[in-house]
Design a protein around this motif. Structure first.
Motif, mmCIF file in Angstrom:
data_model
loop_
_atom_site.group_PDB
_atom_site.id
_atom_site.type_symbol
_atom_site.label_atom_id
_atom_site.label_comp_id
_atom_site.label_asym_id
_atom_site.label_seq_id
_atom_site.Cartn_x
_atom_site.Cartn_y
_atom_site.Cartn_z
ATOM 1 N N GLN A 1 0.834 -1.190 0.000
ATOM 2 C CA GLN A 1 0.000 0.000 0.000
ATOM 3 C C GLN A 1 0.870 1.241 0.000
ATOM 4 O OE1 GLN A 1 -2.707 -0.882 3.340
ATOM 5 N NE2 GLN A 1 -4.265 -0.992 1.741
ATOM 6 N N VAL A 2 0.229 2.359 -0.333
ATOM 7 C CA VAL A 2 0.957 3.623 -0.404
ATOM 8 C C VAL A 2 0.478 4.497 0.744
ATOM 9 C CG1 VAL A 2 1.443 5.632 -1.813
ATOM 10 C CG2 VAL A 2 1.086 3.418 -2.900
ATOM 11 N N PRO A 3 1.315 4.676 1.775
ATOM 12 C CA PRO A 3 0.885 5.517 2.901
ATOM 13 C C PRO A 3 0.783 6.982 2.473
ATOM 14 C CG PRO A 3 2.839 4.214 3.457
ATOM 15 C CD PRO A 3 2.659 4.137 1.991
ATOM 16 N N LEU A 4 -0.282 7.638 2.904
ATOM 17 C CA LEU A 4 -0.485 9.043 2.570
ATOM 18 C C LEU A 4 -0.641 9.856 3.845
ATOM 19 C CD1 LEU A 4 -3.110 8.747 -0.304
ATOM 20 C CD2 LEU A 4 -0.655 8.983 -0.506
ATOM 21 N N MET B 1 -3.816 9.931 9.123
ATOM 22 C CA MET B 1 -2.972 9.029 8.335
ATOM 23 C C MET B 1 -3.826 7.922 7.757
ATOM 24 S SD MET B 1 0.299 9.181 7.740
ATOM 25 C CE MET B 1 0.526 10.420 9.000
ATOM 26 N N LYS B 2 -3.752 7.738 6.473
ATOM 27 C CA LYS B 2 -4.534 6.680 5.841
ATOM 28 C C LYS B 2 -3.685 6.008 4.776
ATOM 29 C CE LYS B 2 -6.330 10.138 2.810
ATOM 30 N NZ LYS B 2 -6.841 11.185 2.358
ATOM 31 N N THR B 3 -3.994 4.798 4.472
ATOM 32 C CA THR B 3 -3.322 4.143 3.364
ATOM 33 C C THR B 3 -4.380 3.720 2.379
ATOM 34 O OG1 THR B 3 -3.461 2.034 4.465
ATOM 35 C CG2 THR B 3 -1.412 3.241 4.738
ATOM 36 N N LYS B 4 -4.011 3.739 1.123
ATOM 37 C CA LYS B 4 -5.025 3.394 0.129
ATOM 38 C C LYS B 4 -4.348 2.830 -1.103
ATOM 39 C CE LYS B 4 -7.080 6.825 -2.931
ATOM 40 N NZ LYS B 4 -7.448 8.170 -3.120
ATOM 41 N N ALA B 5 -4.999 1.880 -1.731
ATOM 42 C CA ALA B 5 -4.429 1.273 -2.928
ATOM 43 C C ALA B 5 -4.638 2.202 -4.111
ATOM 44 C CB ALA B 5 -5.095 -0.075 -3.190
#
Lengths: 382, 211
Positions: free
Chosen positions: A259-262, B1-5
């Motif tokens: 996944q790509v942490p944002l 903070m969030k993670t998303k594909a």
């Protein structure tokens, strides 16, 4: 106050302009991460103007590369971002492969991902240590980070012969295969790493001083970050979902689930956290690579490093280096030397918005903001 | 903070279609496609300096393109080239009949400096679109419009090109040398640049000149 392009070299202190103090930070300042200088104008302790000054480490890398063979530049790419020499090697190999149409064997693709992600791990670990050093936690965090980084450098040394200047990738593959027992050692490093990350998180994430020094400091919006050409963790900390491993799917990154942490606020704290989380995602990739790495050749038999004359044409190839988008732009006129060799340096371009991030901050925050950009001067000045 | 594909990247329109759309939106624009003969297949779009700002703005803002991110800006130096061509001229053959003869002529193609922009779209995850702008020549006509007002990522990179190649970017907010010092003369990345070290002769202890 009218910053003029012509009043250079500037005096290091100028009190004549309504109490505006002008100071020159660097190039020997311990926190500027190398020979980097900023001209800063201060109103009290507040930054009202800031211009970076480059070139102290300039050696015209691009001109050197245009005077030697394609292969001759490969060791010099190590010296760009000397923390991540393997990513640099890969980016250069990638663009030459694009220019010539060389294929890469499967095992070599796995090796490249393996080494690039280990590079990301050690780069981000060292980044945490340096950033905390910038905040005054000098030494201890950095030493914890270097303890873990050294385990990865041991792996690099046993494979490539060098801890930092690895010079390992070749056009169409890699230089040599893994020594006996290397994968087992790498597996141990990867398995032990989460414990270190947990330790780091416990040490840092809730720390009152760290939170006070980073939250709301150096805020950057996503739109500004895109327009300013910021890439890598800097861009993603501002909430922009852009990771070249996902967008371009170079190499074999489409095979791995990560996944790509944002970030949500685009401040220094988010930049730190994005890198921490990115390390956990890198560990997922490494885990899969170590499980799936196939046997086979590591170099395309048709590729040649010496005497390479790519067909007439040009190519721009880029990858997600630990610091952002590292690209190489090559023009070939079918001679042994590239007609044009250009490095797209993420460290330099990530500094474009340094002034925007620092305006209105206190002078002590400038170092923290600069630290959060994560620059290496070998790449900034080239 | 969030993670998303991430979502799947879109495909960029073929460059020919992009050019058609540019010409439809900006009838006065002058641009042409420069094919890339190499395996990378990255063709580029050459735009005349007079229309580059309008074209770039269109590419950045138009809903179909949204090239919101200018990744890489670089200079290229193309020297004057002498090309020999075979041309057909009217003449008479051995029998005195009027015919076409082949004649070799040499022609000097004047050199120019070129700024190359690699545009990507973060919104649509497409790219690269390669934009090229040429100066009139390599000496006195080296001014082209700066794209820094559109993409701030060009700021340092255009300064670097100004520094190392000598292209002047009109409309750049802060056009100074970036890597060399301000009193430095010349542009070291030009193909005909002579480094002072290579031409200086130093006297040695035994009186001979050591180059």
């Amino acid at each position: 106050m009218n910053p003029s392009a012509t009043d250079w070299p500037k005096r290091s202190a100028d009190l004549s302009d309504d109490g505006i103090l002008e100071i020159s930070m660097g190039p020997q300042h311990p926190s500027t991460h190398g020979v980097f200088r900023m001209n800063v104008k201060l109103d009290g302790e507040t930054v009202v103007w800031l211009k970076p000054v480059f070139g102290y480490l300039h050696r015209n890398h691009e001109q050197l590369a245009e005077k030697m063979s394609y292969f001759g530049s490969m060791p010099y790419t190590d010296r760009l971002d000397y923390f991540s020499s393997l990513s640099n090697n890969w980016a250069y190999a990638l663009s030459v492969e694009k220019l010539t149409g060389i294929e890469v064997p499967e095992r070599a693709e796995y090796l490249r991902v393996l080494l690039a992600e280990l590079t990301r791990l050690q780069n981000h670990s060292a980044f945490l240590g340096f950033l905390l050093g910038d905040m005054g936690a000098w030494g201890s965090v950095l030493m914890y980070a270097f303890r873990e980084r050294d385990l990865i450098l041991d792996l690099f040394e046993s494979l490539t012969g060098s801890r930092m200047m690895c010079n390992y990738m070749r056009f169409g593959g890699c230089r040599c295969d893994l020594p006996a027992g290397w994968l087992a050692q790498a597996r141990k490093v990867v398995d032990d790493y989460p414990a270190f990350l947990d330790e780091m998180e416990q040490l840092l994430v809730g720390n009152e001083i760290l939170v006070a020094r980073t939250q709301g400091v150096g805020v950057l919006s996503g739109a500004d970050a895109i327009n300013g050409g910021l890439t890598g963790p800097m861009l993603r900390a501002s909430g922009v979902d852009y990771d070249i491993r996902k967008v371009d799917r170079y190499g074999i990154y489409d095979r791995f689930d990560f996944q790509v942490p944002l970030g949500a606020h685009g401040d220094t704290y988010d930049r730190l956290m994005v890198r921490l989380l990115e390390m956990r995602e890198s560990l997922k990739i490494l885990d899969a690579v170590l499980r799936e790495i196939p046997e086979g050749p590591i170099l395309d038999p048709k590729s040649k490093s010496r005497g390479l004359r790519p067909p007439v044409g040009e190519a721009y190839a880029r990858l997600e280096a630990p610091k952002g988008e590292l690209g190489f732009y090559l023009i070939s006129d079918k001679s042994p030397e590239p007609y044009r060799y250009r490095v797209r340096p993420p460290s330099l371009i990530n500094l474009t918005l340094l002034e925007d991030m620092c305006l209105g901050s206190k002078i002590a925050d400038v170092m923290v903001i600069l630290g959060s950009v994560d620059i290496v001067l070998g790449e900034v000045d080239r | 903070m969030k993670t998303k594909a991430n979502s799947k990247p879109e495909q960029m329109l073929p460059l020919g279609d992009i050019k058609v759309q540019i010409m439809a939106a900006l009838p006065g624009a002058a641009c042409e496609i420069v094919p890339n003969p190499g395996p990378s297949g990255q063709d580029s779009l050459r735009v005349e300096p007079a229309s580059v700002l309008a074209v770039a703005r269109f590419l950045r803002d138009d809903e179909r393109h949204l090239f919101d991110y200018c990744s890489n800006v670089t200079g290229v130096d193309w020297l004057d080239q002498t090309v020999s061509e075979t041309v057909k001229v009217a003449g008479t053959d051995a029998a005195g009949q009027a015919t076409e003869l082949e004649e070799k002529v040499e022609r000097v193609v004047p050199g120019y400096l070129e700024a190359v922009y690699h545009l990507y779209s973060v919104a649509k995850k497409t790219g690269p679109l390669v934009l090229r702008v040429r100066t009139g020549n390599r000496s006195d006509d080296v001014e082209i419009p700066s794209l820094t007002p559109l993409w701030r990522s060009c700021e340092f990179q255009e300064r670097e090109i100004f520094d190392l190649y000598g292209i002047r970017f009109s409309g750049h907010p802060d056009l100074r040398r970036l890597l060399m010092w301000d009193t430095f003369e010349g542009h070291p990345m030009r193909k005909d640049y002579q480094s002072p070290d290579e031409t200086l002769a130093f006297a040695t202890a035994n009186g001979k000149e050591d180059v």
